[in-house]
Design an enzyme around this catalytic site. Structure first.
Site, PDB file in Angstrom:
ATOM      1  N   ASP A  80       2.554 -18.830 -10.972  1.00 37.06           N
ATOM      2  CA  ASP A  80       2.866 -17.923  -9.862  1.00 37.06           C
ATOM      3  C   ASP A  80       4.329 -17.523  -9.996  1.00 37.06           C
ATOM      4  O   ASP A  80       5.087 -18.148 -10.735  1.00 37.06           O
ATOM      5  CB  ASP A  80       2.630 -18.644  -8.526  1.00 37.06           C
ATOM      6  N   SER A  81       4.721 -16.504  -9.233  1.00 36.76           N
ATOM      7  CA  SER A  81       6.132 -16.112  -9.192  1.00 36.76           C
ATOM      8  C   SER A  81       7.005 -17.178  -8.545  1.00 36.76           C
ATOM      9  O   SER A  81       8.217 -17.159  -8.709  1.00 36.76           O
ATOM     10  CB  SER A  81       6.269 -14.809  -8.421  1.00 36.76           C
TER      11      SER A  81
ATOM     12  N   TYR B 167       7.836 -11.240  -7.396  1.00 38.87           N
ATOM     13  CA  TYR B 167       7.256 -10.233  -8.290  1.00 38.87           C
ATOM     14  C   TYR B 167       6.828  -8.968  -7.525  1.00 38.87           C
ATOM     15  O   TYR B 167       6.664  -7.911  -8.119  1.00 38.87           O
ATOM     16  CB  TYR B 167       6.015 -10.800  -8.993  1.00 38.87           C
ATOM     17  N   GLY B 168       6.624  -9.104  -6.221  1.00 37.56           N
ATOM     18  CA  GLY B 168       5.966  -8.052  -5.445  1.00 37.56           C
ATOM     19  C   GLY B 168       6.717  -6.746  -5.327  1.00 37.56           C
ATOM     20  O   GLY B 168       6.145  -5.734  -4.911  1.00 37.56           O
TER      21      GLY B 168
ATOM     22  N   CYS C 239      -1.139 -15.587  -8.519  1.00 37.12           N
ATOM     23  CA  CYS C 239      -0.207 -14.637  -7.916  1.00 37.12           C
ATOM     24  C   CYS C 239      -0.930 -13.308  -7.864  1.00 37.12           C
ATOM     25  O   CYS C 239      -1.431 -12.831  -8.893  1.00 37.12           O
ATOM     26  CB  CYS C 239       1.042 -14.542  -8.792  1.00 37.12           C
ATOM     27  N   ASN C 240      -1.011 -12.728  -6.679  1.00 42.37           N
ATOM     28  CA  ASN C 240      -1.733 -11.465  -6.549  1.00 42.37           C
ATOM     29  C   ASN C 240      -1.092 -10.348  -7.360  1.00 42.37           C
ATOM     30  O   ASN C 240      -1.772  -9.553  -7.991  1.00 42.37           O
ATOM     31  CB  ASN C 240      -1.789 -11.046  -5.069  1.00 42.37           C
ATOM     32  N   THR C 241       0.239 -10.284  -7.342  1.00 41.81           N
ATOM     33  CA  THR C 241       0.921  -9.204  -8.051  1.00 41.81           C
ATOM     34  C   THR C 241       0.679  -9.302  -9.554  1.00 41.81           C
ATOM     35  O   THR C 241       0.360  -8.304 -10.217  1.00 41.81           O
ATOM     36  CB  THR C 241       2.429  -9.233  -7.745  1.00 41.81           C
TER      37      THR C 241
ATOM     38  N   GLU D 166       9.161 -17.904   4.035  1.00 39.36           N
ATOM     39  CA  GLU D 166      10.182 -18.729   3.389  1.00 39.36           C
ATOM     40  C   GLU D 166      11.263 -19.152   4.379  1.00 39.36           C
ATOM     41  O   GLU D 166      11.906 -20.183   4.184  1.00 39.36           O
ATOM     42  CB  GLU D 166      10.738 -18.006   2.170  1.00 39.36           C
TER      43      GLU D 166
ATOM     44  N   CYS E 146      -1.877 -12.015  -0.685  1.00 38.21           N
ATOM     45  CA  CYS E 146      -0.623 -12.555  -1.227  1.00 38.21           C
ATOM     46  C   CYS E 146      -0.688 -14.045  -0.922  1.00 38.21           C
ATOM     47  O   CYS E 146      -1.085 -14.430   0.186  1.00 38.21           O
ATOM     48  CB  CYS E 146       0.590 -11.915  -0.548  1.00 38.21           C
ATOM     49  N   THR E 147      -0.299 -14.872  -1.869  1.00 41.28           N
ATOM     50  CA  THR E 147      -0.531 -16.312  -1.706  1.00 41.28           C
ATOM     51  C   THR E 147       0.282 -16.928  -0.571  1.00 41.28           C
ATOM     52  O   THR E 147      -0.035 -18.035  -0.121  1.00 41.28           O
ATOM     53  CB  THR E 147      -0.234 -17.075  -3.015  1.00 41.28           C
ATOM     54  N   HIS E 148       1.331 -16.238  -0.096  1.00 44.50           N
ATOM     55  CA  HIS E 148       2.071 -16.743   1.063  1.00 44.50           C
ATOM     56  C   HIS E 148       1.317 -16.530   2.380  1.00 44.50           C
ATOM     57  O   HIS E 148       1.560 -17.236   3.353  1.00 44.50           O
ATOM     58  CB  HIS E 148       3.420 -16.025   1.201  1.00 44.50           C
TER      59      HIS E 148
END
Lengths: 274, 274
Positions: B14-15, B46-47, B77-79, B156, B188-190
């Site tokens: 992932d990023s 990355y987004g 990571c979706n991006t 974050e 998005c993983t967040h």
């Protein structure tokens, strides 16, 4: 006067677009100088990264700029100024100036009651460089730092005067409410774009310091001291500024054209890590 | 059954830290598998980056993971799934799976009225990969995408249920108000960390799809299909997961230990660009 060098360009770099506010001040105050700007848009932001990584990235960029024949380097990023500048200075054949020390110096010298606030990225605040520099000039000053990590995202979203941005700013500035602070350093190059929101919350009695302005003044002194201030009579006069980025050149160009006094025709993409 | 390979580890990247929500699902659903996780914390996020840069970074990471002997790779990571996966797949000697297609497939198959919302980074939404994949499974679906760039910063900052986060979410979700949407992909993983805030605004009638869950299910099928699903009887059983990052290893470790079911003793720092 160093005739060979005075007509060479200045290198200016930042983690992304924020440093354009510093480039803009240099263009205003030293219009005869040519700028080679590098924005590390592939690796932005720096404000959440470690000292070691910010220093490594800064060193790569400085070597790129030296390869372009710059006569001096401006670190137009608070985080890189706080983390990387001192270590890199020793390796350089040209003078270098960051944004932290000029902003800290003017805050230390102009505060009335000696109570100074600093807002910036996590990295800039944790480095304590603003605090140390203020104390060099004003040992009795009380310095209160506050990291404001959401400000950069809010600026990049374009929500400069939005009620949500006001609510976030009120939350962050709560730390200063009881302090009696008379001076606040906007210690990240994005933050001057939030000046009117900050002013609305703090009122007229707090002096807002924009390090970009002070850095351009300090740069003039630095160039004069080395005899390399461009006198405007050289063959290179009128040659355009150049812009390089590590990603998303078109987006960078559009942002730059929204804030710079001149029009950028192109931002060139390079792979800085190679 | 490919005996030599089934006991090799899985590569997951992932990023940054967001992909840990995917690693957590893999640990839950496939507890016999070993994971080698890479978080690109030096170059996160990355987004906001371009397709070319995200692909270059993803390729560097995939080569690092291949060097560790992984039997398959999960792009958590979706991006990176949206921008880099298809191009990299052709270069790889092992199977690879991303988070976009499993999430899109389940949304397409479970929607009642065919109106599906997708929230994600600017890059993920602009790639249109969710829309294209949903249409492969459900050609008549109406797909509405919305980039929510502030969500990552809010997560974050730790403001998961904060009134400011609720206000930001209300603003972003306004796009869906008149749509009649019955399914929303948290692309998005967040974002699954904001599930209760999203649920509070959307009410109980909208189905929230978490691609991490669907990805772990899809991974099991992929490994079975290649005969490399770990049967739990191998010599490597019980060997710990490994974690690598490109910056700020200690901070990563602390975050990982707050969300993973097992305790991480160490995250190793490597310079991925070299």
């Amino acid at each position: 006067m160093n005739h060979e060098k005075q007509y060479a360009p200045l290198g200016v770099f930042d983690s992304g677009v924020g440093g354009l506010t510093v480039a803009r001040e240099i263009m205003r105050q030293l219009p005869q100088e040519r700028i080679i700007y590098f924005g590390d848009t592939a690796r932005v932001p720096y404000g959440t990264k470690s000292r070691e990584t910010v220093t490594r990235y800064s060193r790569q960029i400085v070597h790129f700029l030296l390869g372009k024949g710059v006569k001096a380097i401006v670190v137009a990023c608070n985080t890189a100024s706080a983390f990387a500048l001192e270590e890199i200075r020793e390796e350089l054949p040209v003078p270098i100036i960051g944004v932290v020390k000029p902003g800290a110096k003017v805050a230390a010298e102009t505060t009335g009651n000696g109570i100074i606030g600093v807002i910036g990225t996590e990295a800039t605040i944790s480095s304590q460089l603003y605090t140390r520099t203020i104390h060099e000039h004003n040992p009795n000053a009380v310095v209160i730092g506050k990291a404001c990590p959401l400000f950069v995202s809010l600026v990049e979203e374009g929500w400069l005067k939005d009620p949500i941005t006001v609510a976030v700013a009120q939350r962050y500035l709560e730390s200063f409410r009881q302090s009696g602070m008379d001076t606040l350093i906007m210690g990240c190059t994005h933050y001057p774009l939030l000046r009117s929101t900050l002013r609305g919350i703090l009122g007229e009695t707090v002096n807002l310091v924009n390090p970009a302005y002070e850095t351009a003044r300090g740069l003039k002194e630095l160039l004069e001291g080395h005899g390399i201030l461009n006198d405007g009579n050289g063959v290179c006069q009128g040659t355009k500024h150049q812009f390089y980025v590590s990603d998303a050149a078109e987006k960078f160009k559009n942002f730059a054209n929204s804030i710079l006094p001149c029009e950028i025709k192109e931002a060139q993409l390079i792979h800085i890590e190679e």
